[in-house]
Design a protein around this motif. Structure first.
Motif, PDB file in Angstrom:
ATOM      1  N   ASP B 585      -5.717 -24.619  -2.573  1.00 30.92           N
ATOM      2  CA  ASP B 585      -6.261 -24.873  -1.063  1.00 30.92           C
ATOM      3  C   ASP B 585      -7.495 -25.978  -1.084  1.00 30.92           C
ATOM      4  OD1 ASP B 585      -7.959 -24.403   1.325  1.00 30.92           O
ATOM      5  OD2 ASP B 585      -7.193 -22.676   1.349  1.00 30.92           O
ATOM      6  N   PRO B 586      -7.326 -26.860  -0.263  1.00 35.54           N
ATOM      7  CA  PRO B 586      -8.112 -27.989  -0.335  1.00 35.54           C
ATOM      8  C   PRO B 586      -9.532 -27.687   0.200  1.00 35.54           C
ATOM      9  CG  PRO B 586      -6.902 -28.133   1.611  1.00 35.54           C
ATOM     10  CD  PRO B 586      -6.482 -26.761   0.717  1.00 35.54           C
ATOM     11  N   CYS B 587      -9.846 -26.617   0.882  1.00 39.03           N
ATOM     12  CA  CYS B 587     -11.397 -26.486   1.500  1.00 39.03           C
ATOM     13  C   CYS B 587     -12.006 -25.634   0.081  1.00 39.03           C
ATOM     14  CB  CYS B 587     -11.077 -25.395   2.355  1.00 39.03           C
ATOM     15  SG  CYS B 587     -10.292 -25.975   3.972  1.00 39.03           S
ATOM     16  N   ILE B 588     -11.309 -25.170  -0.828  1.00 39.16           N
ATOM     17  CA  ILE B 588     -12.086 -24.375  -1.853  1.00 39.16           C
ATOM     18  C   ILE B 588     -12.225 -25.358  -3.187  1.00 39.16           C
ATOM     19  CG2 ILE B 588     -12.031 -22.453  -3.290  1.00 39.16           C
ATOM     20  CD1 ILE B 588     -11.885 -21.842  -0.422  1.00 39.16           C
ATOM     21  N   ARG B 589     -13.613 -25.445  -3.569  1.00 39.68           N
ATOM     22  CA  ARG B 589     -13.819 -26.147  -4.626  1.00 39.68           C
ATOM     23  C   ARG B 589     -13.717 -25.468  -5.873  1.00 39.68           C
ATOM     24  NH1 ARG B 589     -17.206 -30.619  -2.226  1.00 39.68           N
ATOM     25  NH2 ARG B 589     -15.530 -31.560  -0.632  1.00 39.68           N
ATOM     26  N   ALA B 590     -14.394 -24.322  -5.939  1.00 37.84           N
ATOM     27  CA  ALA B 590     -14.456 -23.498  -7.163  1.00 37.84           C
ATOM     28  C   ALA B 590     -14.589 -22.052  -6.942  1.00 37.84           C
ATOM     29  CB  ALA B 590     -15.401 -23.907  -7.967  1.00 37.84           C
ATOM     30  N   VAL B 591     -14.098 -21.169  -7.748  1.00 37.14           N
ATOM     31  CA  VAL B 591     -14.212 -19.541  -7.609  1.00 37.14           C
ATOM     32  C   VAL B 591     -14.715 -19.177  -8.786  1.00 37.14           C
ATOM     33  CG1 VAL B 591     -12.819 -17.617  -7.082  1.00 37.14           C
ATOM     34  CG2 VAL B 591     -12.285 -19.698  -6.118  1.00 37.14           C
ATOM     35  N   THR B 592     -15.522 -18.192  -8.556  1.00 40.43           N
ATOM     36  CA  THR B 592     -16.115 -17.393 -10.244  1.00 40.43           C
ATOM     37  C   THR B 592     -16.570 -16.109  -9.777  1.00 40.43           C
ATOM     38  OG1 THR B 592     -17.395 -17.727 -12.145  1.00 40.43           O
ATOM     39  CG2 THR B 592     -18.511 -18.175 -10.094  1.00 40.43           C
ATOM     40  N   GLY B 593     -16.860 -15.370 -10.752  1.00 40.25           N
ATOM     41  CA  GLY B 593     -17.302 -14.090 -10.451  1.00 40.25           C
ATOM     42  C   GLY B 593     -18.655 -13.773 -11.387  1.00 40.25           C
ATOM     43  N   SER B 594     -19.144 -12.549 -11.143  1.00 39.35           N
ATOM     44  CA  SER B 594     -20.767 -12.467 -11.683  1.00 39.35           C
ATOM     45  C   SER B 594     -20.927 -11.020 -11.670  1.00 39.35           C
ATOM     46  CB  SER B 594     -21.593 -13.126 -11.241  1.00 39.35           C
ATOM     47  OG  SER B 594     -23.026 -12.747 -11.866  1.00 39.35           O
ATOM     48  N   ASN B 595     -21.449 -10.521 -12.443  1.00 36.26           N
ATOM     49  CA  ASN B 595     -22.196  -8.859 -12.225  1.00 36.26           C
ATOM     50  C   ASN B 595     -23.184  -8.712 -11.483  1.00 36.26           C
ATOM     51  OD1 ASN B 595     -23.928  -9.968 -14.207  1.00 36.26           O
ATOM     52  ND2 ASN B 595     -23.598  -8.152 -15.750  1.00 36.26           N
ATOM     53  N   ILE B 596     -24.142 -10.038 -11.310  1.00 38.28           N
ATOM     54  CA  ILE B 596     -25.205  -9.825 -10.308  1.00 38.28           C
ATOM     55  C   ILE B 596     -25.173 -10.674  -9.269  1.00 38.28           C
ATOM     56  CG2 ILE B 596     -26.899  -8.905 -11.996  1.00 38.28           C
ATOM     57  CD1 ILE B 596     -28.192 -11.708 -11.910  1.00 38.28           C
ATOM     58  N   ASN B 597     -25.931 -10.469  -8.139  1.00 39.00           N
ATOM     59  CA  ASN B 597     -25.793 -11.420  -7.093  1.00 39.00           C
ATOM     60  C   ASN B 597     -26.856 -12.278  -7.084  1.00 39.00           C
ATOM     61  OD1 ASN B 597     -24.873 -12.483  -4.607  1.00 39.00           O
ATOM     62  ND2 ASN B 597     -25.023 -10.685  -3.041  1.00 39.00           N
ATOM     63  N   LEU B 598     -26.947 -13.302  -6.290  1.00 36.59           N
ATOM     64  CA  LEU B 598     -28.056 -14.190  -6.082  1.00 36.59           C
ATOM     65  C   LEU B 598     -28.453 -14.056  -4.765  1.00 36.59           C
ATOM     66  CD1 LEU B 598     -26.272 -17.177  -8.057  1.00 36.59           C
ATOM     67  CD2 LEU B 598     -28.444 -16.137  -8.512  1.00 36.59           C
ATOM     68  N   GLY B 599     -29.774 -13.868  -4.489  1.00 36.41           N
ATOM     69  CA  GLY B 599     -30.073 -13.576  -3.344  1.00 36.41           C
ATOM     70  C   GLY B 599     -29.866 -12.202  -2.737  1.00 36.41           C
ATOM     71  N   LYS B 600     -30.132 -11.883  -1.613  1.00 38.83           N
ATOM     72  CA  LYS B 600     -29.987 -10.603  -1.079  1.00 38.83           C
ATOM     73  C   LYS B 600     -28.882 -10.380  -0.239  1.00 38.83           C
ATOM     74  CE  LYS B 600     -33.539  -6.840  -0.606  1.00 38.83           C
ATOM     75  NZ  LYS B 600     -34.886  -6.796  -0.072  1.00 38.83           N
ATOM     76  N   GLY B 601     -27.685 -10.148  -0.733  1.00 41.04           N
ATOM     77  CA  GLY B 601     -26.132  -9.772   0.185  1.00 41.04           C
ATOM     78  C   GLY B 601     -26.414  -8.845   1.235  1.00 41.04           C
ATOM     79  N   LYS B 602     -25.178  -8.625   1.805  1.00 37.35           N
ATOM     80  CA  LYS B 602     -25.176  -7.599   2.828  1.00 37.35           C
ATOM     81  C   LYS B 602     -25.011  -6.370   2.262  1.00 37.35           C
ATOM     82  CE  LYS B 602     -22.897 -10.123   6.625  1.00 37.35           C
ATOM     83  NZ  LYS B 602     -21.852 -10.585   6.989  1.00 37.35           N
ATOM     84  N   ASP B 603     -24.760  -6.053   1.167  1.00 38.38           N
ATOM     85  CA  ASP B 603     -24.838  -4.774   0.411  1.00 38.38           C
ATOM     86  C   ASP B 603     -26.159  -4.551  -0.047  1.00 38.38           C
ATOM     87  OD1 ASP B 603     -25.183  -6.624  -1.498  1.00 38.38           O
ATOM     88  OD2 ASP B 603     -23.842  -5.598  -3.144  1.00 38.38           O
ATOM     89  N   ASN B 604     -27.182  -5.365   0.182  1.00 43.41           N
ATOM     90  CA  ASN B 604     -28.520  -5.083  -0.205  1.00 43.41           C
ATOM     91  C   ASN B 604     -28.954  -4.508  -1.648  1.00 43.41           C
ATOM     92  OD1 ASN B 604     -31.071  -5.463   1.159  1.00 43.41           O
ATOM     93  ND2 ASN B 604     -30.367  -4.136   2.723  1.00 43.41           N
ATOM     94  N   VAL B 605     -28.167  -4.950  -2.583  1.00 44.54           N
ATOM     95  CA  VAL B 605     -28.269  -4.456  -3.866  1.00 44.54           C
ATOM     96  C   VAL B 605     -28.993  -5.533  -4.687  1.00 44.54           C
ATOM     97  CG1 VAL B 605     -27.151  -3.910  -6.015  1.00 44.54           C
ATOM     98  CG2 VAL B 605     -26.445  -2.820  -3.859  1.00 44.54           C
ATOM     99  N   SER B 606     -29.842  -5.569  -5.445  1.00 41.15           N
ATOM    100  CA  SER B 606     -30.144  -6.502  -6.360  1.00 41.15           C
ATOM    101  C   SER B 606     -30.188  -5.697  -7.821  1.00 41.15           C
ATOM    102  CB  SER B 606     -31.508  -7.010  -6.013  1.00 41.15           C
ATOM    103  OG  SER B 606     -32.695  -6.482  -6.181  1.00 41.15           O
ATOM    104  N   SER B 607     -29.567  -6.161  -8.786  1.00 41.89           N
ATOM    105  CA  SER B 607     -30.077  -5.529 -10.009  1.00 41.89           C
ATOM    106  C   SER B 607     -30.353  -6.621 -11.390  1.00 41.89           C
ATOM    107  CB  SER B 607     -28.909  -4.745 -10.480  1.00 41.89           C
ATOM    108  OG  SER B 607     -27.825  -5.739 -10.742  1.00 41.89           O
TER     109      SER B 607
END
Lengths: 112, 892
Positions: B585-607
């Protein structure tokens, strides 16, 4: 003859004020009246009479000095006014006039 | 002389009786005569009889001449049958006059009533927030005996307190100390799924002990409190969840599935608890036993793995201080190694003589303890209360100022009333009633406004206030008290002032109508000082929040989408499939995963996971972040040295780590690359070094971070970097793709920028409330100034006319009229600004990264305030100055 409004007890109190000239205040007046007339006068009666007399303008009063047996309270000393004296004389005059006009002399009761 | 003090005394009560009924001017002589007579009687008839006679005498004085008397029996007011304060024949007149006054001076009434209404409305909101926060957790009847346990360490670097405790602590505490009536562990994890029939709901499932129900007093709607959590496979749910899962069916005895990180277990519903109130620190939708935690088996006897909170309930007679003292044996026993470490570091005992201790925080204080909960600091509550109070004071000042200013124009009415025989008390009541009427309407309007704005307010400030909260008796009493105080001060003072007027002077026109009065000036200054203070503080706070937002975080937050994976699908598998789909896909630069989020997402979880290890005798703490390939590329974090994780190196997914600069610094290595970290007995080789970046709010200092890649750890968040041209389309595409990858799960992806903003939610919310409050404060102050200016112009019309006739220019008159007000505002600024600087300096000190206060703010606010004054007063002045003087002078 002009009428003077003075009750009998008031008259006695007024006479006592003259008798105790200079030292006429509630307690002294009460004791003097009791001694002289033999009737038991009470403080509140005397004060009430003095009050009426003052309202009628027969006496004037001023506060005297305090003494220890009164718990340091001042006494109110009463003096007769000229109008008071005139009233007493008027009463006396009316009485003597009436007595003099009696058809016979009054006899004292047989007290032998 | 005789000592009269020891002589017999007449009964005191008789004296007091006399003093009560006797006219005061007679009392002295009468008492004197009575006492003298009493002493005489004592000598004559003895003390006992004398006392009787004394009493008889005193009673004898109950005669007309000696009694207290009303001054005169001729006036109407002294007729005891007529109530002088509220004479029914006048009450109607008061109301008519009040109504006419309100109606005739519409401008005045509007400014007063509306001002009070707005102030009251915002006060209700601010006080309600504060009230709810201050009464947090106070609904538990035994709150004074419930404590949260925490570990205290007087580390020489930094004193620490932590509510996160090891699993064996709570059982040991309960078995070793008789003072503990009940003790429970509370482990809150990220949302997990509860499933029944075809319903899958993401819920807060709290892992705890059976004692939970003995400690906290959430009413059990269904089930048995003593046995509900007796079984490891029991689940207690709250009413909301019962409704959502079972509707009208009876939940007891039903079985549900609990799915967490791919593991499923079946539970039996054994109880339904009432929903926790909004002001509860303990929040849950379902309770299960802590034995179901995945790490329970391995950690149940491990004193060094800290994972959950512990609450204890002490027996009624036990004092906290005495019990804490006893606990020092406990820490010496179980935390000997930690104690040793701290001593080796050179830790000193604190004022209680302890280096390391288990301590208790009482439940009502937990909410404000920033180390133990994420509640707001107590100071913020006081700030809210203070702001509310300021606004109420400003509104009241408006009221007082306007009433006083207007009272001079009403002087004639008061004079006539007095001349006709009105008593001071009657005048007071009349004028006070008028003020109270306006206050009452204002407050009624304010209450209506508050009611109408409640949903709006909740949405804007993310609060959950309801009308029910407004109607709590404690709060109602508070509002009622406030109303009384405001009407008493705002209505009472002017009324008292007017009632005091000398009737003759007023009618002769001798009351000074022109001098503004010291009181009014000081009130105006106070008002402006308060609004300037609020404005300066708000502006500085806004700058600080902005600064935190703009601060570089160490990674690119733009054009980055973060998607929480949820519990139903395997993050690692989804990530692999996503990589496949998006590879070309030309729109996508990179994809990755992590066990913690950065910032406070819609799931409202921070660990957060931190790990401590020793490196060449150094104790080092680091954040431990599980990532996937391309993490650095996706976040655009540059490498200082080394390389990123790569698929071609097999060992990368086992024991290789990437560390941040500050960690390398702490290790004391110039060349950290290739060195090994010994973490939990496993050697981890450093393959890359990156600059520091912020994992958590930029308000906090940057801490060492270690990135590791492990196939066995879950992936909870997918991070996708998209090209800047197609942000919207990229998000839509991800949404569509998500339905393919994880059918049946909700898509909660969001842009990283929004998530980062959410970090500053608290600050943002505060700044918003402050902006709103200071806006209202300014509006109120200006409206007050406007009205006072209006009245001053009215009173000085004649003066202006004479000045004009004598040749004054419009500009001269403008200058004369505005200079008084400008002078007051400048004084207010001089008072407010140093205070604002001091307060904000204190506030900024709590941030690791902060702005320096810009003096231009003060200059700006000052100029704005003076300009605003000039415009407000000027408007009136021009109107007065251009008026034809003939008109104003002719009215004499």
């Amino acid at each position: 003859m002009k009428r003077t409004y003075l009750g009998e007890f008031e008259e006695i109190v007024l006479l006592t004020v003259v008798a105790l000239e200079g030292n006429a205040y509630g307690v002294a007046l009460t004791h003097y009246i009791t001694e002289q007339t033999g009737r038991s006068a009470r403080l509140n009666q005397v004060h009430a009479a003095l009050h009426r007399l003052e309202e009628k303008g027969m006496v004037t009063s001023c506060l005297g000095e305090a003494t220890a047996e009164r718990g340091g309270r001042r006494k109110r000393l009463f003096t007769i006014t000229a109008y008071g004296e005139q009233t007493l004389l008027d009463i006396q005059a009316v009485r003597s006039q009436l007595i003099n006009q009696l058809p016979r002399t009054l006899k004292p009761s047989l007290n032998l | 002389m005789k000592n009269f003090k020891n002589s017999p005394q007449p009964p005191r009560w008789a004296d007091r009786l006399l003093a009560w009924f006797c006219a005061p001017h007679l009392l002295e002589e009468l008492l004197g005569d009575l006492h003298e007579e009493f002493l005489y009687q004592v000598n004559q008839v003895g003390e006992k009889k004398a006392r009787w006679r004394y009493i008889r005498e005193v009673l004898g004085f109950i005669r007309p001449f000696a009694m207290k008397r009303k001054p005169s029996s001729f006036t109407l007011h002294n007729n005891p049958n007529i109530n002088t304060l509220f004479p029914n024949y006048m009450l109607k007149n008061y109301l008519v006059i009040a109504w006419r006054n309100i109606w005739r001076h519409k401008g005045y009434t509007t400014i007063n009533g509306l001002g009070l209404a707005v102030a009251f409305c915002i006060c209700v909101f601010l006080f309600l927030i504060a009230y709810l926060q201050l009464t947090f957790d106070s609904f538990h009847p035994n709150k004074d005996r419930i404590y949260q346990a925490y570990l205290f360490a007087n580390d020489p670097e930094k004193m620490t307190r932590s509510g996160s405790l090891p699993l064996p602590l709570s059982p040991s505490l309960k078995s070793e100390y008789d003072e503990v009536e009940a003790s429970t562990r509370i482990l809150s994890t990220r949302k997990s799924t509860v499933a029944y029939a075809d319903k899958y709901l993401d819920q807060d499932v709290v892992l705890t002990d059976a004692d939970f129900l003995k400690i906290f007093n959430f009413p059990l709607v269904k089930g048995n409190r003593n046995t509900a959590l007796a079984n490891v496979s029991s689940m207690v749910i709250n009413q909301d969840l019962a409704q959502a899962l079972f509707g009208h069916e009876d939940p007891l005895g039903k079985t549900v599935q609990h799915i967490q990180e791919g593991r499923k277990k079946t539970y039996l519903i054994t109880g339904v608890l009432a929903n926790a109130p909004t002001n509860s620190s303990i929040r849950f939708e379902a309770l299960i036993r802590i034995e179901n935690a995945p790490f329970y088996q391995s950690d149940q006897n491990n004193w060094t793995a800290f994972s959950h909170k512990v609450f204890v309930k002490l027996k009624p007679e036990v004092s906290q201080a005495a019990f804490e003292k006893k606990l020092s044996y406990f820490t010496q026993n179980y935390f000997a190694a930690t104690l040793q470490d701290l001593k080796a570091k050179g830790a000193k005992p604190d004022e209680q003589g302890q280096i390391f201790a288990l301590r208790l925080q009482s439940l009502p204080k937990v909410h404000f303890d920033t180390a133990l909960s994420n509640g707001p600091p107590l100071a913020i509550i006081y700030v809210l209360l203070g702001i509310g109070l300021f606004i109420m004071i400003i509104a009241s000042i408006n009221f007082i100022n306007l009433s006083i200013a207007r009272s001079f124009t009403r002087a004639k009415e008061v004079g006539v009333r007095k001349y006709l025989g009105a008593l001071k008390s009657q005048l007071f009541v009349q004028i006070y009633l008028e003020s109270a009427l306006i206050c009452f309407f204002g407050l009624l309007l304010g209450a209506l406004l508050a009611y109408l704005l409640l949903p709006e307010f909740n949405a804007t400030f993310n609060t959950r206030l309801t009308l029910g909260h407004l109607l709590q008796p404690g709060f109602l009493a508070f509002i009622g008290g406030m109303f009384l105080v405001v009407t008493l001060i705002a209505g009472g003072y002017p009324a008292w002032l007017m009632a005091k007027f000398n009737a003759v002077a007023v009618l002769k026109g001798k009351i000074s109508l022109k001098r503004p009065g010291f009181l009014r000036n000081s009130l105006l200054v106070t008002q402006f000082a308060l609004s300037c203070l609020l404005t300066c503080c708000t502006l500085i706070a806004l700058q600080q929040v902005d600064y935190l937002r703009q601060k570089p975080l160490g990674f690119e937050k733009e054009q980055l989408i973060s998607i929480p994976v949820g519990n139903q699908v395997n993050g690692r598998q989804v990530l692999a499939r996503l990589r496949q789909k998006l590879a070309s896909d030309p729109c996508i630069r990179a994809v990755t995963g992590s066990n913690i989020n950065l910032g406070k997402g819609k799931d409202n979880v921070s660990s957060r996971t931190t790990i401590g290890f020793t490196y060449q005798g150094q104790d080092i703490q680091t954040d431990w972040v599980g990532v996937d390939y391309d993490y650095l590329k996706t976040l655009q974090i540059p490498l200082i040295n080394g390389r990123e994780f790569e698929v071609s190196y097999a060992a990368d997914s086992v024991n290789r780590v990437i560390i941040t600069e500050s960690l390398a610094e702490q290790m004391g290595e110039k060349q950290a690359l290739g060195k090994f970290l010994d973490i939990n007995g496993q050697k981890q080789q450093i393959i890359g070094i990156i600059p520091d970046f912020n994992l958590y709010s930029a308000a906090a200092e940057k801490r060492p971070i270690t990135l590791h890649l492990s196939a066995s750890e879950p992936i909870n968040y997918l991070l996708v970097r998209v090209s800047p041209q197609s942000l919207k389309t990229a998000m839509n595409k991800m949404h569509k793709l998500w339905r393919e990858l994880a059918p049946g799960t909700e898509f909660t992806g969001s842009f990283m920028e929004e998530n980062i903003d959410a970090w500053y939610q608290e600050e943002e919310k505060m700044a918003q409330i402050c902006s709103l409050a200071s806006g209202i404060a300014i509006a109120l102050s200006v409206s007050g100034l406007f009205a006072v200016a209006l009245l001053v112009m009215e009173q000085r019309t004649k003066e202006i006319g004479i000045r004009k006739v004598l040749g004054a220019q419009v500009s001269d008159i403008l200058f004369i009229l505005s200079k008084d007000f400008v002078r007051l505002v400048i004084l207010a600024l001089l008072l407010a600004m140093p205070l604002a600087w001091f307060l904000m300096h204190q506030w900024l000190n709590q941030y690791a990264y902060r702005i320096t206060i810009n003096p231009l703010i003060f200059l700006g606010v000052g100029t704005a305030a003076i300009l605003l004054t000039l415009v407000t007063v000027g408007f009136q002045s021009v109107k007065a100055a251009v008026q034809n003087p003939v008109k104003s002078l002719k009215t004499e």
